[in-house]
Design a protein around this motif. Sequence first.
Motif, PDB file in Angstrom:
ATOM      1  N   PRO A  58       0.811  -1.224   0.000  1.00  0.00           N
ATOM      2  CA  PRO A  58       0.000   0.000   0.000  1.00  0.00           C
ATOM      3  C   PRO A  58       0.845   1.276   0.000  1.00  0.00           C
ATOM      4  CG  PRO A  58       0.089  -0.899   2.217  1.00  0.00           C
ATOM      5  CD  PRO A  58       0.883  -1.834   1.345  1.00  0.00           C
ATOM      6  N   LYS A  82      -3.819   5.182  -3.044  1.00  0.00           N
ATOM      7  CA  LYS A  82      -4.891   6.049  -2.556  1.00  0.00           C
ATOM      8  C   LYS A  82      -5.818   6.380  -3.743  1.00  0.00           C
ATOM      9  CE  LYS A  82      -2.751   6.551   1.580  1.00  0.00           C
ATOM     10  NZ  LYS A  82      -1.687   7.328   2.171  1.00  0.00           N
ATOM     11  N   GLN A  96      -9.651   2.143   8.319  1.00  0.00           N
ATOM     12  CA  GLN A  96      -9.328   3.062   9.411  1.00  0.00           C
ATOM     13  C   GLN A  96      -7.838   3.022   9.705  1.00  0.00           C
ATOM     14  OE1 GLN A  96     -11.875   3.098  12.814  1.00  0.00           O
ATOM     15  NE2 GLN A  96     -13.169   4.268  11.443  1.00  0.00           N
ATOM     16  N   ASP A 122       5.998  -0.968   5.508  1.00  0.00           N
ATOM     17  CA  ASP A 122       7.071  -0.570   6.431  1.00  0.00           C
ATOM     18  C   ASP A 122       6.683  -0.867   7.872  1.00  0.00           C
ATOM     19  OD1 ASP A 122       5.141   1.564   6.482  1.00  0.00           O
ATOM     20  OD2 ASP A 122       6.653   2.876   7.366  1.00  0.00           O
TER      21      ASP A 122
END
Length: 175
Positions: A58, A82, A96, A122
């Motif tokens: 992501p 995104k 969330q 990460d």
Amino acid sequence: MDLTTIKEMIRIIPDFPKAGISFKDITTVIKDGVALKYIIDEMAERCSDRKIDIIAGPEARSFIIGAPLAYRLGVGFVPIRKPGKLPAETIKREYQLEYGTDAMELHKDAIKPGQNVLIVDDLLATGGTIITAVKLVEELGGNVTGLMFLIELTELGGRRTLSDYDVVSLIQYPY
Ligand SMILES: O=P(O)(O)OC[C@H]1O[C@H](OP(=O)(O)OP(=O)(O)O)[C@H](O)[C@@H]1O
Ligand SMILES: Nc1ncnc2[nH]cnc12
């Protein structure tokens, strides 16, 4: 180089991006070529007994780790982004964060059904980001073979959220 040294290189910023968050800043690790190579090699080592066809991660920080790891393993890398960033047809899910809500998208043709997918990031905090990435990959028929993190914040419950999956983290913080 060893993981104790890597942990010492991670910069801790209290109250960023908001009060109460102890932010783990990896820019101080990845600007060091020896440290960057060490963490990628260490992750590759921990993948050696897995079948991995492709890596997904992501936006944004996973890209820094996921692409060199994919290169090291000789597989491709798929970005989960995104909203509004991926140009072709996508699937989308909301999630969330430790400090807010967001959504992510994945190209519909990014993963082939049955492909073995390693998901990389990460940092594992609540697990909200990665479980969303897992669902996106699974929606396309991918088989999630493992979840790999540089850092795990063990008290935020990420492992519970991800209890159906094989979670590996190099560095842990009990904070
Ligand atoms: O386990 P969680 O509680 O979901 O939190 C972990 C996620 O939060 C951070 O990303 P962030 O959303 O801050 O975005 P960035 O990578 O674009 O900085 C981090 O890189 C993880 O992806
Ligand atoms: N404490 C934290 N430090 C860095 N990145 C994060 N993402 C979610 N929680 C974080």
